[in-house]
Enzyme design. Sequence first.
Site, PDB file in Angstrom:
ATOM      1  N   MET A 184      -7.968   0.821  -2.986  1.00  0.00           N
ATOM      2  CA  MET A 184      -6.719   1.577  -3.670  1.00  0.00           C
ATOM      3  C   MET A 184      -6.770   1.476  -5.043  1.00  0.00           C
ATOM      4  O   MET A 184      -6.880   0.193  -5.790  1.00  0.00           O
ATOM      5  CB  MET A 184      -5.420   1.094  -3.098  1.00  0.00           C
ATOM      6  CG  MET A 184      -4.394   1.821  -3.302  1.00  0.00           C
ATOM      7  SD  MET A 184      -4.785   3.623  -2.949  1.00  0.00           S
ATOM      8  CE  MET A 184      -3.690   4.446  -4.135  1.00  0.00           C
TER       9      MET A 184
ATOM     10  N   HIS B 160     -11.386   6.509  -9.962  1.00  0.00           N
ATOM     11  CA  HIS B 160      -9.924   6.974 -10.069  1.00  0.00           C
ATOM     12  C   HIS B 160      -9.422   6.682 -11.363  1.00  0.00           C
ATOM     13  O   HIS B 160      -8.108   7.232 -11.418  1.00  0.00           O
ATOM     14  CB  HIS B 160      -9.491   6.279  -8.855  1.00  0.00           C
ATOM     15  CG  HIS B 160      -9.317   7.125  -7.676  1.00  0.00           C
ATOM     16  ND1 HIS B 160      -9.202   8.343  -7.508  1.00  0.00           N
ATOM     17  CD2 HIS B 160      -9.864   6.670  -6.161  1.00  0.00           C
ATOM     18  CE1 HIS B 160      -9.104   8.835  -5.991  1.00  0.00           C
ATOM     19  NE2 HIS B 160      -9.653   7.630  -5.521  1.00  0.00           N
TER      20      HIS B 160
ATOM     21  N   HIS C 278     -16.181   4.102  -6.771  1.00  0.00           N
ATOM     22  CA  HIS C 278     -15.280   5.157  -6.373  1.00  0.00           C
ATOM     23  C   HIS C 278     -13.712   4.875  -6.937  1.00  0.00           C
ATOM     24  O   HIS C 278     -13.142   5.696  -7.635  1.00  0.00           O
ATOM     25  CB  HIS C 278     -15.114   5.224  -4.822  1.00  0.00           C
ATOM     26  CG  HIS C 278     -14.448   6.204  -4.435  1.00  0.00           C
ATOM     27  ND1 HIS C 278     -14.791   7.698  -4.180  1.00  0.00           N
ATOM     28  CD2 HIS C 278     -12.876   6.428  -4.293  1.00  0.00           C
ATOM     29  CE1 HIS C 278     -13.520   8.222  -3.671  1.00  0.00           C
ATOM     30  NE2 HIS C 278     -12.618   7.612  -3.617  1.00  0.00           N
TER      31      HIS C 278
ATOM     32  N   GLN D  87       0.878  -1.199   0.060  1.00  0.00           N
ATOM     33  CA  GLN D  87      -0.136  -0.065  -0.140  1.00  0.00           C
ATOM     34  C   GLN D  87       0.931   1.186   0.066  1.00  0.00           C
ATOM     35  O   GLN D  87       1.540   1.382   1.010  1.00  0.00           O
ATOM     36  CB  GLN D  87      -0.937  -0.058   1.392  1.00  0.00           C
ATOM     37  CG  GLN D  87      -1.646   1.315   1.371  1.00  0.00           C
ATOM     38  CD  GLN D  87      -2.461   1.777   0.223  1.00  0.00           C
ATOM     39  OE1 GLN D  87      -3.041   0.968  -0.562  1.00  0.00           O
ATOM     40  NE2 GLN D  87      -2.443   2.875  -0.063  1.00  0.00           N
ATOM     41  N   GLY D  88       1.228   1.968  -1.197  1.00  0.00           N
ATOM     42  CA  GLY D  88       1.861   2.775  -1.441  1.00  0.00           C
ATOM     43  C   GLY D  88       1.582   4.395  -1.100  1.00  0.00           C
ATOM     44  O   GLY D  88       2.567   5.398  -0.702  1.00  0.00           O
ATOM     45  N   GLU D  89       0.204   4.762  -1.042  1.00  0.00           N
ATOM     46  CA  GLU D  89      -0.088   5.888  -1.041  1.00  0.00           C
ATOM     47  C   GLU D  89      -0.274   6.273   0.645  1.00  0.00           C
ATOM     48  O   GLU D  89      -0.577   5.668   1.678  1.00  0.00           O
ATOM     49  CB  GLU D  89      -1.561   6.032  -1.482  1.00  0.00           C
ATOM     50  CG  GLU D  89      -2.130   7.564  -1.530  1.00  0.00           C
ATOM     51  CD  GLU D  89      -3.486   7.693  -1.994  1.00  0.00           C
ATOM     52  OE1 GLU D  89      -3.974   8.474  -2.644  1.00  0.00           O
ATOM     53  OE2 GLU D  89      -4.333   6.795  -1.370  1.00  0.00           O
TER      54      GLU D  89
ATOM     55  N   ARG E  12      -9.364  -1.972   8.240  1.00  0.00           N
ATOM     56  CA  ARG E  12      -9.839  -0.881   7.723  1.00  0.00           C
ATOM     57  C   ARG E  12      -9.794   0.531   8.439  1.00  0.00           C
ATOM     58  O   ARG E  12     -10.507   0.661   9.307  1.00  0.00           O
ATOM     59  CB  ARG E  12     -11.228  -1.104   7.007  1.00  0.00           C
ATOM     60  CG  ARG E  12     -11.564  -0.103   6.038  1.00  0.00           C
ATOM     61  CD  ARG E  12     -12.745  -0.290   5.132  1.00  0.00           C
ATOM     62  NE  ARG E  12     -13.349   0.810   4.501  1.00  0.00           N
ATOM     63  CZ  ARG E  12     -14.598   0.669   3.829  1.00  0.00           C
ATOM     64  NH1 ARG E  12     -15.484  -0.512   3.983  1.00  0.00           N
ATOM     65  NH2 ARG E  12     -14.727   1.557   3.033  1.00  0.00           N
ATOM     66  N   ARG E  13      -9.067   1.276   8.092  1.00  0.00           N
ATOM     67  CA  ARG E  13      -8.757   2.520   8.899  1.00  0.00           C
ATOM     68  C   ARG E  13      -9.982   3.432   9.089  1.00  0.00           C
ATOM     69  O   ARG E  13     -10.227   3.933  10.195  1.00  0.00           O
ATOM     70  CB  ARG E  13      -7.560   3.370   8.263  1.00  0.00           C
ATOM     71  CG  ARG E  13      -6.927   4.666   9.369  1.00  0.00           C
ATOM     72  CD  ARG E  13      -5.946   4.994   8.878  1.00  0.00           C
ATOM     73  NE  ARG E  13      -6.143   5.886   7.610  1.00  0.00           N
ATOM     74  CZ  ARG E  13      -5.233   6.560   7.164  1.00  0.00           C
ATOM     75  NH1 ARG E  13      -4.062   6.720   7.589  1.00  0.00           N
ATOM     76  NH2 ARG E  13      -5.476   7.016   5.848  1.00  0.00           N
ATOM     77  N   LYS E  14     -10.897   3.448   8.239  1.00  0.00           N
ATOM     78  CA  LYS E  14     -12.016   4.027   8.053  1.00  0.00           C
ATOM     79  C   LYS E  14     -13.179   3.837   9.443  1.00  0.00           C
ATOM     80  O   LYS E  14     -13.677   4.568  10.057  1.00  0.00           O
ATOM     81  CB  LYS E  14     -12.877   4.147   6.960  1.00  0.00           C
ATOM     82  CG  LYS E  14     -14.296   4.357   7.040  1.00  0.00           C
ATOM     83  CD  LYS E  14     -15.258   4.298   5.826  1.00  0.00           C
ATOM     84  CE  LYS E  14     -16.427   4.683   5.852  1.00  0.00           C
ATOM     85  NZ  LYS E  14     -17.262   4.441   4.619  1.00  0.00           N
TER      86      LYS E  14
ATOM     87  N   GLY F 101     -10.563   1.263   2.250  1.00  0.00           N
ATOM     88  CA  GLY F 101     -11.735   0.553   1.683  1.00  0.00           C
ATOM     89  C   GLY F 101     -11.262  -0.101   0.429  1.00  0.00           C
ATOM     90  O   GLY F 101     -11.496  -1.204  -0.144  1.00  0.00           O
TER      91      GLY F 101
ATOM     92  N   GLU G 175      -9.545  13.230  -4.935  1.00  0.00           N
ATOM     93  CA  GLU G 175     -10.535  12.636  -4.217  1.00  0.00           C
ATOM     94  C   GLU G 175     -12.084  13.178  -4.444  1.00  0.00           C
ATOM     95  O   GLU G 175     -13.111  12.667  -4.409  1.00  0.00           O
ATOM     96  CB  GLU G 175     -10.294  12.409  -2.694  1.00  0.00           C
ATOM     97  CG  GLU G 175      -9.366  11.416  -2.549  1.00  0.00           C
ATOM     98  CD  GLU G 175      -9.594   9.932  -2.829  1.00  0.00           C
ATOM     99  OE1 GLU G 175     -10.339   9.863  -3.208  1.00  0.00           O
ATOM    100  OE2 GLU G 175      -8.560   9.189  -2.753  1.00  0.00           O
TER     101      GLU G 175
END
Length: 626
Positions: free
Chosen positions: A296, A325, A321, A160-162, A581-583, A294, A344
């Site tokens: 990437m 992107h 979503h 996960q790079g972002e 999931r951080r959300k 959720g 976003e």
Amino acid sequence: MLLTPRAALPVLLLCVALGCARETTTATMTAAPLAPDVHSFARPAEARVTHVALELQADFTAHRLGGRATLTFVRRPDVRQLVLDTRGLEIRQVQDERQQPLTFRLEPPVEHLGQALVIALPASGDRVVVEYRTSPEAAALQWLTPAQTAGRIHPYLYSQGEAILTRTWIPTQDSPAIRQTYEASITVPRPLSVVMSAEMTTPNGTDAGNGLRAYKFKMDQPVPPYLIAIAAGDIAFKSLGPRTGVYTEPTMIERSAHELEDLEKMVAAAETLGGPYRWGRYDVLVLPPSFPFGGMENPRLTFATPTILAGDKSLVSLLAHELAHSWSGNLVTNATWGDFWLNEGFTTYFENRIMEALYGKDRALMLASLGRNELMREMADLPPADTKLSLDLKGRDPDIGMNAVAYEKGAALVRTIEQAVGRDRFDPWLRGYFNRHAFTSITTQEFVADLQQELIRGDTSLRDALNLPAWLDQPGLPPNAAPVQSPAFAPVEGEARRFAQGATASSLVVSGWTPQQWQHLLEQLRTVTLTPAQLRDLDATFRLSASGNSEILFAWLRVAVARQYAPAVPALERFLTAQGRRKFLRPLYEDLMQTPWGQPIARRVYAAARSSYHAVSTQTIDTIVK
């Protein structure tokens, strides 16, 4: 606010940026086309990476990737240094393309940014080879034991790079403005498979000896480094259409394919708004539950959380979503993380248009209303300066800007523009915007310049009505924001009031409610006083603690924690330990840590769950659960 676009790229650099064939002779450059990036050590005005070739082997025992990265670059004729971004990498040696050693040094570490790798360049040549290996604690990489996977037989790796974590596994210029093509050869133990955000050129891998297989990939379109992504494990594939499919562990493949069966329709619906899909295939990788987001939007291969698998397609807006992107974010990218809203905000608006096309205006409006509500709640808790769209992130972690402001305030601006001019004018402008800036990274100033030149066109009344400075440079939601209110939520609010005033759960009129209406009900109930008996009645009647819809379960658990409802703690523990999931994690841990009742629960659960979370999540939760 009249703003000037940056200077045009030199012809050679433009060719490189658009993925033209690479020359074997030394390439040069004469100008700096990029906005300053406070989150990168790179000096692209002097020397700029244009292509990355990876040859890496995955060591699942040591939790390391090791091998080499060959970097192609362009530079000014007088430049003798190439500056790269790294964090935690063990650099073994650096060579030129003739295999001659090059002098290099790692600068002292800087908080959030890592270390600059400064390479002394010879007078000629346009490639360097960096031999290195990653740290076992590389923040971009999650190494899972078999027990942490669905199949429980094989280990698993994903990246996960972002925003600025690619530098923890690839030594390159890790800025969203420095777009790069790439290729890769990844070696893993049999019987594991590898997928990347690129075209796979060896579909079944090739024998690499000693029980290993190598998989090769290429990405010919230039992408920002945060979109270079990898996953390796026991991965199966099922086609969903001519250019779409799903990858996941074999035990999850049928469930995932059923949930995502509308993927091909989504791509077609997105093309009607954004123009042709330019990335070839659009596949989805459903990851193990520790994935921190959720989804990437890695090109060609969206990484997605299994929490979207509700069984009824009620959460597929997340895939809309990530698909959006492919235009806003991947095709046209924010040049700096202070411009994150460009990614976003446009994508959240675009997502809603896809949902409207596929599932109707009512569902799209409910989703937009939930997003607006989330924005207002989140802005109330943020410093005013962080509720602007254009952020000053110097000296700060760019993850600070990854909140509802970028997503929902950004979408509100795009929706306000659409409503001001009508879709007959707005939609052609939007397609043109994607075409004009395709495969480039732009700043907020360039967005404004495009809007003024291509849509406003000297119309002072439209310019004044939009009032862009209030959106970009002032806190809060401007008064001219296009309203978003779903009529489907009015009866929900009525039932919430009845329940709060003493009506039984079984008396509530909920027949035919959508998952979005249930979310709204629970959000309403979180702000009112409820007794333990009422909470017990609500849960027993609607089995909220056992909900298979992660959004509904999350909303219910926030109600339960706010009222310190002990019978919901087992469901809370399961939820916090079963996914990363951080959300979902951040609000629940924050809610728990606000009270003496919740603090020991948070500490106990986090101690048990932390090792299963990705670094993106632990970096956030560590600061909450002190």
